[in-house]
Design a protein around this motif. Structure first.
Motif, mmCIF file in Angstrom:
data_model
loop_
_atom_site.group_PDB
_atom_site.id
_atom_site.type_symbol
_atom_site.label_atom_id
_atom_site.label_comp_id
_atom_site.label_asym_id
_atom_site.label_seq_id
_atom_site.Cartn_x
_atom_site.Cartn_y
_atom_site.Cartn_z
ATOM 1 N N THR A 180 0.878 -1.177 0.000
ATOM 2 C CA THR A 180 0.000 0.000 0.000
ATOM 3 C C THR A 180 0.913 1.225 0.000
ATOM 4 O O THR A 180 1.757 1.391 0.865
ATOM 5 N N THR A 181 0.716 2.060 -0.998
ATOM 6 C CA THR A 181 1.664 3.162 -1.218
ATOM 7 C C THR A 181 1.294 4.404 -0.419
ATOM 8 O O THR A 181 2.041 5.383 -0.431
ATOM 9 N N ASN A 182 0.137 4.399 0.238
ATOM 10 C CA ASN A 182 -0.311 5.561 1.018
ATOM 11 C C ASN A 182 -0.321 6.847 0.218
ATOM 12 O O ASN A 182 0.071 7.896 0.708
ATOM 13 N N GLY A 183 -0.751 6.754 -1.001
ATOM 14 C CA GLY A 183 -0.887 7.969 -1.800
ATOM 15 C C GLY A 183 0.014 8.029 -3.014
ATOM 16 O O GLY A 183 -0.305 8.723 -3.973
ATOM 17 N N ALA A 184 1.132 7.319 -2.982
ATOM 18 C CA ALA A 184 2.028 7.370 -4.145
ATOM 19 C C ALA A 184 1.359 6.690 -5.336
ATOM 20 O O ALA A 184 0.684 5.672 -5.194
ATOM 21 N N VAL A 188 0.228 0.192 -9.499
ATOM 22 C CA VAL A 188 -0.867 1.084 -9.134
ATOM 23 C C VAL A 188 -1.599 1.498 -10.413
ATOM 24 O O VAL A 188 -0.960 1.761 -11.432
ATOM 25 N N GLY A 189 -2.922 1.528 -10.373
ATOM 26 C CA GLY A 189 -3.699 1.919 -11.545
ATOM 27 C C GLY A 189 -3.433 3.364 -11.921
ATOM 28 O O GLY A 189 -3.834 4.291 -11.206
ATOM 29 N N ASN A 190 -2.727 3.553 -13.021
ATOM 30 C CA ASN A 190 -2.277 4.885 -13.413
ATOM 31 C C ASN A 190 -1.553 4.721 -14.747
ATOM 32 O O ASN A 190 -0.611 3.942 -14.843
#
Lengths: 113, 221
Positions: free
Chosen positions: B88-92, B120-122
């Motif tokens: 879990t990237t906590n926002g990254a 991460v979906g991006n």
């Protein structure tokens, strides 16, 4: 918004380089960024300006040289600049185009004292 | 007195260094690594849920999931019987090589044939960060619009395979499949294309076979 990560990586490298060269202060950082590199230069500058606080780079300016996209057709050899992200040879319509310039994301040099 | 000091280094050279180390480790340990990238909701996890049950009969697989929050995707993967670790990237908005390195340090790579990293979906940021993978596979779904490849060219440039998902929905959408594929080809002529549907199952066998073939090419058996 990966510009903050990129700015931090950039800052780490320039401070390390300056220290290795016994510099006390970084005045300018000169970057080369290709238009295909998926980096928003305004966001990068903003992130850099926040992160540089309280470091030897705190007064440094970020100069960015943007590189246009240049492609070469491997079928007919035609070299051309591309304004759109659609790399179809402008001479023979082949998709067999390689990118020569435009994917750069590098630090050219820094100005220190 | 101001003086110039040459740097001539990639801005992301620190990430690159770790990625290069990971790549040589994966080579030594005979592990095939694939990095799934896409915008959120295009179906990366659903594709894995569909192909892992068969792939795990042939290979020992480990999945690394990247999301801003929740353990949900790793749990979905574990239900297929494949072990998964959730970052879990906590926002990254992307995964970095250092985080993958940390996960890898707790794994016994001798016991693994394939590592699948679900980024991460991006459709932007993960294109800049090499994770030491053998290849990136980009997923685009028909509900996203056919011009995604030219809107997000960097991701197309760094990917080896282009998976067009939700192909079963085409009759209900204003989506020109050939136009989308031509756009992608014009950005990166080396892409390999798959048209699939997790709902109808169309194309999944081809995708699974291709991943298996790529794995055999690397691990050599």
């Amino acid at each position: 918004m990966h510009e903050a990560s990129i700015a931090q990586s950039l800052l780490d490298i320039v401070i390390e380089t300056a220290q290795k060269n016994n510099a006390l202060k970084i005045n300018a950082v000169n970057l080369i960024i290709g238009k295909l590199s998926a980096v928003d230069t305004d966001a990068l500058k903003t992130a850099y300006d926040v992160l540089k606080e309280d470091t030897i780079a705190s007064e440094s300016i970020l100069n960015i040289k943007l590189i246009d996209i240049k492609g070469e057709c491997l079928d007919c050899g035609f070299v051309s600049m591309y304004d759109t992200y659609y790399f179809k040879c402008k001479q023979c319509s082949s998709y067999n185009v390689i990118i020569l310039e435009g994917e750069e994301l590098s630090i050219q040099d820094i100005e220190v004292e | 007195m101001s003086k110039k000091v040459e740097v001539k280094e990639g801005i992301l050279s620190k990430n690159q260094q770790i990625a290069d180390n990971l790549r040589s480790l994966f080579k030594d340990k005979n592990v095939f690594v694939i990095n799934f990238v896409s915008s959120p909701g295009s179906g990366k996890t659903s594709i894995l849920e569909k192909i892992l049950p068969q792939l795990k009969e042939q290979f020992k697989i480990f999945v690394i999931e990247g999301d801003l929050q929740t353990e949900n995707d790793a749990e979905r993967i574990r239900k297929t019987g494949v072990d998964a670790y959730q970052i879990t990237t906590n926002g990254a908005c992307h995964l970095e090589a250092a985080w993958v390195e940390k996960v890898i340090s707790d794994l016994n790579l001798d016991e693994i044939d394939i590592i699948i990293i679900e980024n991460v979906g991006n459709l932007v940021c993960p294109s800049s960060f090499d994770l030491g993978e053998d290849l990136k596979l980009v997923v685009v779904s028909t509900t996203e619009g056919e011009d995604k490849p030219i809107k997000y060219p960097s991701m197309m440039r760094v990917s080896s395979a282009f998976v067009l998902n939700k192909i079963d929905l085409v009759p209900y959408l204003n989506f020109d499949v050939e136009k989308c594929i031509n756009y992608a080809r014009a950005v990166n002529n080396n892409l390999i294309f798959f048209k699939i549907s997790c709902y109808s199952g169309e194309g999944l066998e081809d995708l699974k076979n291709w991943i298996a073939q790529k794995t055999y090419e690397k691990i050599g058996r």
